[in-house]
Design a protein around this motif. Structure first.
Motif, PDB file in Angstrom:
ATOM      1  N   ALA A 178       0.753  -1.381   0.313  1.00  0.00           N
ATOM      2  CA  ALA A 178       0.369   0.125  -0.189  1.00  0.00           C
ATOM      3  C   ALA A 178       1.349   1.439   0.042  1.00  0.00           C
ATOM      4  O   ALA A 178       1.964   1.369   0.843  1.00  0.00           O
ATOM      5  N   GLY A 179       0.631   2.190  -1.098  1.00  0.00           N
ATOM      6  CA  GLY A 179       1.046   2.762  -1.020  1.00  0.00           C
ATOM      7  C   GLY A 179       0.977   4.601   0.044  1.00  0.00           C
ATOM      8  O   GLY A 179      -0.026   4.564   0.033  1.00  0.00           O
ATOM      9  N   ASP A 180       2.160   5.007   0.411  1.00  0.00           N
ATOM     10  CA  ASP A 180       1.457   6.480   1.242  1.00  0.00           C
ATOM     11  C   ASP A 180       1.077   7.300   0.728  1.00  0.00           C
ATOM     12  O   ASP A 180       2.415   8.060   0.011  1.00  0.00           O
ATOM     13  N   LEU A 181       0.180   8.095   0.906  1.00  0.00           N
ATOM     14  CA  LEU A 181       0.012   9.187   0.174  1.00  0.00           C
ATOM     15  C   LEU A 181       1.048  10.804   0.525  1.00  0.00           C
ATOM     16  O   LEU A 181       1.185  11.166  -0.551  1.00  0.00           O
ATOM     17  N   GLU A 182       1.450  10.336   1.944  1.00  0.00           N
ATOM     18  CA  GLU A 182       2.427  11.456   1.931  1.00  0.00           C
ATOM     19  C   GLU A 182       3.901  11.636   1.569  1.00  0.00           C
ATOM     20  O   GLU A 182       4.585  12.769   1.711  1.00  0.00           O
TER      21      GLU A 182
END
Length: 288
Positions: A66-70
């Motif tokens: 899962a990619g981190d939006l930040e």
């Protein structure tokens, strides 16, 4: 994001060197990076290494983390092959030292050949007869589950109009299919084919797993099911434009073992088949 221009500001990457690019993320309402965004950004990176005017004809990708939006996403492009007719690229997406995504894409020189296609479904309501996600919120927001209302209320550069609009208060199992009209917001008339393919890929990660969820709708929904794209494949056939509504017609042959498989065809409004999509996703019932 409100228009196609806002979307392109996200999809078009910053060049670090001729094989490495940097991207940022925008939320679509989930806590993680949207899979369609990473797919499209990876294709932007791959296309930036194509020097011989070849056109994307297929891609196959896996979502690993899962990619981190930040955090920024760095895309590394591997030049696998430049043959007489086809070019192959491998793209790896990382956040820090973590690989979150891999993609293989193949590009083909323009050639003449035989042509046929399947027909677009003809028994569907036209978009003018249907409600958009925004219309649903405006008319029925008081009756929607809060999570659904929040998701549908987010501003997007695409209008979606589902042909089948299930009643969230009357849960029942539905056929394993989903048909959704969509249209870009803003002026897309000057986009080249490479950019249109990247935008279309972004859109292709919306809605598709709904076809796999529908047969279980009496007991399963997005609130009690962990959903995530696991892999995504796409095949691109013909040039097109975004000046009118387009149809994403999807079905799901199977769900099993906490995974759902769905596939779909994307048509222009006049019936031209421009792309096909296949995706398997996690559909894990949450413990209550």
């Amino acid at each position: 994001m409100k228009t196609v221009d806002d979307l392109l500001n996200v999809l078009i990457l910053e060049e670090l060197n001729e094989h490495q690019f940097n991207g940022v993320s925008k939320s679509i309402g989930s806590p993680n990076v949207f899979g369609g965004q990473v797919l499209s950004q990876a294709l932007n990176a791959a296309y930036r290494t194509i020097r011989n005017k070849r056109i994307l004809h297929s891609m196959h990708a896996y979502f690993l983390e899962a990619g981190d939006l930040e955090l920024p996403i760095t895309f590394d492009v591997g030049i696998i092959r430049d043959g007489g007719s086809f070019s192959t690229r491998r793209v790896t997406a990382k956040q820090g030292e973590t690989t979150i995504f891999i993609l293989a894409a193949s590009f083909h020189r323009v050639e003449e050949g035989h042509s046929h296609q399947v027909s677009m479904p003809t028994d569907l309501k036209q978009p003018e007869e249907l409600l958009s996600w925004t219309d649903v919120v405006n008319q029925y927001g008081a009756f929607l589950p809060e999570a659904m209302k929040t998701f549908l209320s987010i501003e997007r550069p695409i209008d979606f109009k589902p042909v089948q609009l299930p009643n969230p208060m009357d849960r029942k199992d539905l056929p394993p299919k989903e048909d959704v009209w969509f249209r870009l917001k803003g002026d897309a008339s000057k986009l080249d084919l490479a950019t249109k393919q990247q935008v279309l890929t972004y859109i292709s990660d919306y809605n598709i797993l709904s076809a796999a969820m529908n047969p279980h709708a009496s007991r399963a929904h997005f609130g009690n099911t962990q959903m995530a794209s696991l892999d995504h494949s796409m095949w691109y056939y013909r040039d097109f434009d975004f000046n009118d509504w387009m149809l994403f017609s999807m079905d799901s042959p199977s769900t099993y073992g906490a995974r759902g498989f769905a596939r779909g065809n994307i048509f222009t409004r006049d019936g031209k088949l421009i792309a096909s999509v296949a995706q398997e996703g996690l559909m894990r019932p949450k413990s209550v």
